[in-house]
Design a protein around this motif. Structure first.
Motif, mmCIF file in Angstrom:
data_model
loop_
_atom_site.group_PDB
_atom_site.id
_atom_site.type_symbol
_atom_site.label_atom_id
_atom_site.label_comp_id
_atom_site.label_asym_id
_atom_site.label_seq_id
_atom_site.Cartn_x
_atom_site.Cartn_y
_atom_site.Cartn_z
ATOM 1 N N GLU A 51 35.459 39.541 34.234
ATOM 2 C CA GLU A 51 35.642 41.001 34.277
ATOM 3 C C GLU A 51 35.291 41.539 35.659
ATOM 4 O O GLU A 51 35.979 42.422 36.200
ATOM 5 C CB GLU A 51 34.769 41.656 33.210
ATOM 6 N N ALA A 52 34.221 41.023 36.263
ATOM 7 C CA ALA A 52 33.850 41.466 37.612
ATOM 8 C C ALA A 52 34.958 41.144 38.617
ATOM 9 O O ALA A 52 35.193 41.910 39.555
ATOM 10 C CB ALA A 52 32.531 40.794 38.022
ATOM 11 N N CYS A 53 35.645 40.018 38.420
ATOM 12 C CA CYS A 53 36.773 39.684 39.305
ATOM 13 C C CYS A 53 37.938 40.649 39.124
ATOM 14 O O CYS A 53 38.706 40.906 40.055
ATOM 15 C CB CYS A 53 37.258 38.258 39.035
ATOM 16 N N LEU A 54 38.079 41.163 37.899
ATOM 17 C CA LEU A 54 39.221 42.041 37.615
ATOM 18 C C LEU A 54 39.008 43.467 38.098
ATOM 19 O O LEU A 54 39.979 44.221 38.246
ATOM 20 C CB LEU A 54 39.513 42.064 36.115
ATOM 21 N N VAL A 55 37.738 43.877 38.309
ATOM 22 C CA VAL A 55 37.471 45.276 38.690
ATOM 23 C C VAL A 55 38.227 45.663 39.969
ATOM 24 O O VAL A 55 38.930 46.681 40.004
ATOM 25 C CB VAL A 55 35.955 45.531 38.828
ATOM 26 N N PRO A 56 38.101 44.902 41.086
ATOM 27 C CA PRO A 56 38.856 45.308 42.287
ATOM 28 C C PRO A 56 40.369 45.262 42.074
ATOM 29 O O PRO A 56 41.093 46.058 42.657
ATOM 30 C CB PRO A 56 38.415 44.306 43.352
ATOM 31 N N LEU A 57 40.836 44.325 41.225
ATOM 32 C CA LEU A 57 42.281 44.280 40.953
ATOM 33 C C LEU A 57 42.707 45.497 40.155
ATOM 34 O O LEU A 57 43.768 46.089 40.403
ATOM 35 C CB LEU A 57 42.625 42.993 40.197
ATOM 36 N N ALA A 58 41.888 45.888 39.169
ATOM 37 C CA ALA A 58 42.187 47.093 38.396
ATOM 38 C C ALA A 58 42.169 48.327 39.285
ATOM 39 O O ALA A 58 42.992 49.242 39.144
ATOM 40 C CB ALA A 58 41.173 47.239 37.261
ATOM 41 N N ARG A 59 41.230 48.335 40.236
ATOM 42 C CA ARG A 59 41.157 49.488 41.151
ATOM 43 C C ARG A 59 42.425 49.562 42.007
ATOM 44 O O ARG A 59 42.962 50.642 42.261
ATOM 45 C CB ARG A 59 39.903 49.354 42.013
ATOM 46 N N ARG A 60 42.937 48.430 42.421
ATOM 47 C CA ARG A 60 44.169 48.429 43.239
ATOM 48 C C ARG A 60 45.368 48.901 42.413
ATOM 49 O O ARG A 60 46.212 49.647 42.904
ATOM 50 C CB ARG A 60 44.439 47.030 43.771
ATOM 51 N N LEU A 61 45.438 48.467 41.138
ATOM 52 C CA LEU A 61 46.537 48.924 40.282
ATOM 53 C C LEU A 61 46.447 50.420 40.038
ATOM 54 O O LEU A 61 47.454 51.139 40.042
ATOM 55 C CB LEU A 61 46.510 48.185 38.952
ATOM 56 N N SER A 62 45.227 50.925 39.814
ATOM 57 C CA SER A 62 45.041 52.364 39.588
ATOM 58 C C SER A 62 45.480 53.154 40.814
ATOM 59 O O SER A 62 46.175 54.174 40.708
ATOM 60 C CB SER A 62 43.575 52.641 39.263
ATOM 61 N N ALA A 63 45.067 52.662 42.004
ATOM 62 C CA ALA A 63 45.465 53.363 43.234
ATOM 63 C C ALA A 63 46.976 53.318 43.427
ATOM 64 O O ALA A 63 47.597 54.302 43.831
ATOM 65 C CB ALA A 63 44.749 52.730 44.431
ATOM 66 N N ALA A 64 47.579 52.173 43.115
ATOM 67 C CA ALA A 64 49.038 52.058 43.270
ATOM 68 C C ALA A 64 49.765 52.968 42.299
ATOM 69 O O ALA A 64 50.805 53.540 42.626
ATOM 70 C CB ALA A 64 49.461 50.607 43.055
ATOM 71 N N LEU A 65 49.219 53.113 41.076
ATOM 72 C CA LEU A 65 49.868 53.973 40.071
ATOM 73 C C LEU A 65 49.970 55.406 40.555
ATOM 74 O O LEU A 65 50.947 56.098 40.282
ATOM 75 C CB LEU A 65 49.071 53.903 38.759
ATOM 76 N N GLY A 66 48.996 55.870 41.301
ATOM 77 C CA GLY A 66 48.998 57.262 41.765
ATOM 78 C C GLY A 66 49.384 57.425 43.212
ATOM 79 O O GLY A 66 49.263 58.517 43.757
ATOM 80 N N SER A 67 49.810 56.342 43.872
ATOM 81 C CA SER A 67 50.075 56.432 45.304
ATOM 82 C C SER A 67 51.281 57.311 45.596
ATOM 83 O O SER A 67 52.228 57.355 44.828
ATOM 84 C CB SER A 67 50.297 55.029 45.873
#
Length: 736
Positions: A51-67
């Motif tokens: 889960e800790a490995c996925l946090v930065p990946l989830a953050r990148r997807l969230s940022a891309a969703l609203g970019s």
């Protein structure tokens, strides 16, 4: 201080808290994501570590969703990173994409960190669309990284194979002990067989792949390892190797284990020769690629099947079609049915896309049931479009029969969300011999034929017809050539005189545009005006006609030889021009630029274009009439408007359709036509409207219309359309 003048929280503090809330949502999504994906991965990390490995990946997807602007690049990189996190099992990718589809928009709504989650329908639709594109990009990155890893592994295996072969030969020739060390320590499966195929020895890695050393019991022979999915020619290649005609080969091969399960291996088989060069043994290196094979098959299925219906998609259909069209047999026949639902857009617009998807699924199930044999493939290739492929010697009859079955299958209403929906479809059927047509020609013919079925009322099928196809293609060619034709000056105008019946003098002319096509010669307006209306080119073309006609009317006015009153020029308006916001301003600008009095211009509008229009639609015509421009109601009598409706129209002239006066061309004159025209003329004059008659072709007809009180006329009796300098040259001869 922690609050502003009004006691509220300061913006900076609100922003910090919103950012924290956004980060918390990202972490919640990472938690949901890890729960879905961790059980199907081969990672050695605990779920918390994963889960800790996925946090930065989830953050990148969230940022891309609203970019803004929207960019799918980060999702592509996230897909590659997931492969690096050992998410390589066949079940991993569907789990990854499923979690994103179900939870990304909910936990990581697009927008600034301070924005509230998107709740509006439009915002949710946009977020869903972005989420889908991010899924596609992530899957692409995942697959590319996985393939790169496989390629790297294959290269490593190839290097290991070469090293093992070299080492094995050296060991056999020099040191049995050293060879044994390499043999036992290899991470890939290694086996040595005799030239007759008898298995002499295998290492532990090979034994583990096949379920244990018991599989390689004494006397076991590689010739027993036959599988239905063996690559074509693999056994002939093997015979070439053991007979010394080949030194090595590489192949992906399936094997049955003793428990019935299938093991897929990447085999490298090398011939070992003795010191004289004679074949002696065969060395086999094997890598277990079962998981990679399953993942590849899953990705292949997803790439070639429609997600909503499970039917083959356009990619698989085109693969099959290409294979049929490239068939070597001269008598190989095929048939293609192109089906499109009639009025499906209204279902999406009225009931929503979810209901539309359910309808498509129900339709797909019925169509799939229509496939009567393995030679019939049905695919979904678009929103409400389906293609069927039929092959075999009777494909011509079978494709027609299939089209009939598909229409019959859709006769019963489809129940969606408690509603019974009637489904209609139009089908175009094309058939032929392999090699006769290209893929593009087949699909174009099917598409044209399908639209011909729609034009005939829908809920039917039509068979391809070469002449009909040629007409549609020619029409398409003309449509594409219209813009360039206007730029190149290929249009010109002819004028047909308007003659006053009382004294036979020319009082004006109607401007009729022509197209001097470089290939087809002179084309009349009926051949290209509808195309210009469909493409919107009618507006610039109409303005050009107005400019040219106005200049010609000015030239007539300035001609010193004119001893009568001012000549008026009539210009036709299309429905597109009538509703265009710049109609009034363009007309005024042309009149001012040319220096023409508004009363010298008459704009003709067909009766059908004005039936039932509201006051807003009539306002441009009223403004032009107030400026002094005459408005003529063209083709009067062909519509179904109430005659009293004329009182509210800003028209000054009725142009009576030629259908009312055909009975007057020859004696004896039709008394019914006389009464109809007499009544229309009386009504028009009562409303202070002038009457112009179109299509006058004989002297009898002209005299009768003059006696009935018609004001002006035009037709071949007086003159055919021609250049402006022949305006006053009247034929006064019956048209032959």
């Amino acid at each position: 201080m922690t609050s502003g003048p009004g006691g509220g929280r300061r913006p900076r503090e609100s922003t910090v808290e919103s950012a924290a809330a956004a980060d918390a949502r990202v972490r919640r999504f990472a938690e949901v994501w890890s729960r879905a994906v961790h059980p199907v991965t081969a990672t050695t990390l605990t779920r918390a570590e994963f889960e800790a490995c996925l946090v930065p990946l989830a953050r990148r997807l969230s940022a891309a969703l609203g970019s803004e602007p929207f960019d799918t690049g980060p999702a592509y990189e996230v897909g590659a990173a997931l492969v690096g996190a050992q998410c390589t099992e066949p079940e991993a990718l569907p789990a990854i994409l499923g979690a994103i589809d179900s939870h990304l928009v909910e936990h990581c709504p697009p927008g600034e960190p301070t924005a509230e989650p998107m709740t509006g329908p439009m915002a949710q639709d946009e977020a869903r669309a972005r989420c889908t594109r991010l899924q596609h990009a992530l899957a692409a990155g995942f697959v590319r990284e996985l393939r790169k890893r496989e390629r790297d592994q294959h290269e490593a295996i190839a290097r290991a194979a070469e090293a093992a072969r070299t080492e094995a030969e050296r060991a056999l020739h020099a040191s049995e002990a050293r060879f044994q060390a390499v043999f036992e320590g290899a991470v890939v499966g290694v086996g040595i067989c005799g030239l007759d195929g008898e298995i002499l020895v295998v290492n532990d890695a090979m034994a583990r792949m096949f379920g244990g050393m018991d599989f390689f019991r004494p006397g076991r022979n590689v010739n027993e390892f036959v599988h239905p999915d063996d690559a074509p020619g693999v056994h002939e290649t093997y015979r070439e190797l053991v007979t010394g005609r080949r030194d090595h080969f590489r192949v992906e091969k399936p094997h049955y284990r003793d428990d019935g399960s299938v093991l897929w291996t990447n085999l490298t088989v090398t011939l070992l020769r003795d010191s004289t060069g004679a074949p002696q043994y065969q060395l086999t290196l094997a890598e277990d690629i079962t998981e990679h094979r399953l993942l590849r098959e899953r990705l292949r299925y997803e790439a070639t099947h429609d997600e909503l219906t499970g039917l083959p998609n356009r990619t698989l259909f085109l693969e099959r079609l290409d294979k049929v069209l490239a068939g070597e047999a001269d008598d190989e026949r095929f048939g293609v049915c192109y089906l499109d639902l009639d009025g499906f857009k209204s279902v999406n617009d009225s009931l929503g896309h979810i209901a539309g998807d359910r309808l498509i699924k129900a339709v797909a199930e019925r169509l799939q049931d229509c496939a009567a044999s393995p030679d019939e493939l049905i695919a979904r290739v678009g929103g409400d479009e389906f293609l069927a492929l039929v092959t075999g010697p009777t494909a011509q009859q079978d494709s027609t029969a299939l089209a009939g079955r598909m229409l019959a299958a859709l006769e019963a209403p489809v129940r969606v969300d408690g509603r019974e929906l009637l489904v209609r479809a139009s089908i175009g059927v094309v058939d032929g011999l392999a090699g006769e047509l290209s893929r593009a020609e087949v699909l174009r013919s099917a598409d044209i034929t399908m639209y011909r079925a729609k034009a005939a009322g829908g809920n039917r099928y039509e068979l391809a017809d070469a002449d009909s196809n040629a007409r549609v293609i020619a029409r398409h060619s003309l449509t594409n050539g219209l813009p360039a034709a206007l730029e190149r000056g290929e249009f010109f105008i002819e004028y047909q005189p308007l003659v006053r019946l009382a004294d036979g003098t020319v009082r004006g002319a109607e401007a009729l545009v022509r197209w001097l096509h470089p290939k087809h010669g002179v084309l009349g307006p009926d051949q290209f005006i509808p195309l210009a209306e469909d493409t919107g080119l009618i507006v610039p073309l109409g303005r050009w006609v107005l400019e040219q006609a106005a200049r010609q009317a000015r030239d007539w006015r300035d001609d010193a030889s004119e001893d009568g009153g001012q000549l008026r020029v009539n210009v036709n308006l299309s429905p597109c021009q009538l509703s265009h916001p710049s109609l009034v301003s363009d007309t005024v600008a042309v009149l001012e630029d040319v220096g023409l009095c508004p009363s010298a211009l008459c704009l003709e509008v067909t009766e059908n274009d004005l039936i039932g229009v509201d006051e807003d639609a009539l306002r441009p015509l009223r403004q032009l009439a107030d400026l002094g421009v005459d408005i003529a109601l063209d083709d009067f009598g062909t519509g179904y408007s109430n005659l009293s409706y004329l009182r509210r129209l800003p028209v000054s002239t009725l142009k009576l359709d030629r259908s009312f006066t055909r009975g007057m061309q020859r004696a004896p004159i039709d008394p019914v036509d006389v009464k109809i025209v007499e009544g229309i003329v009386s009504l028009a004059h009562t409303l202070d409207l002038a009457v112009t008659v179109e299509g006058v072709e004989t002297a009898v007809q002209a005299e009768c219309l003059r006696g009935l009180g018609c004001d002006t006329a035009q037709g071949w009796y007086y003159a055919r359309p021609g250049p402006p300098e022949r305006l006053h040259t009247l034929a006064l001869a019956d048209a032959s």
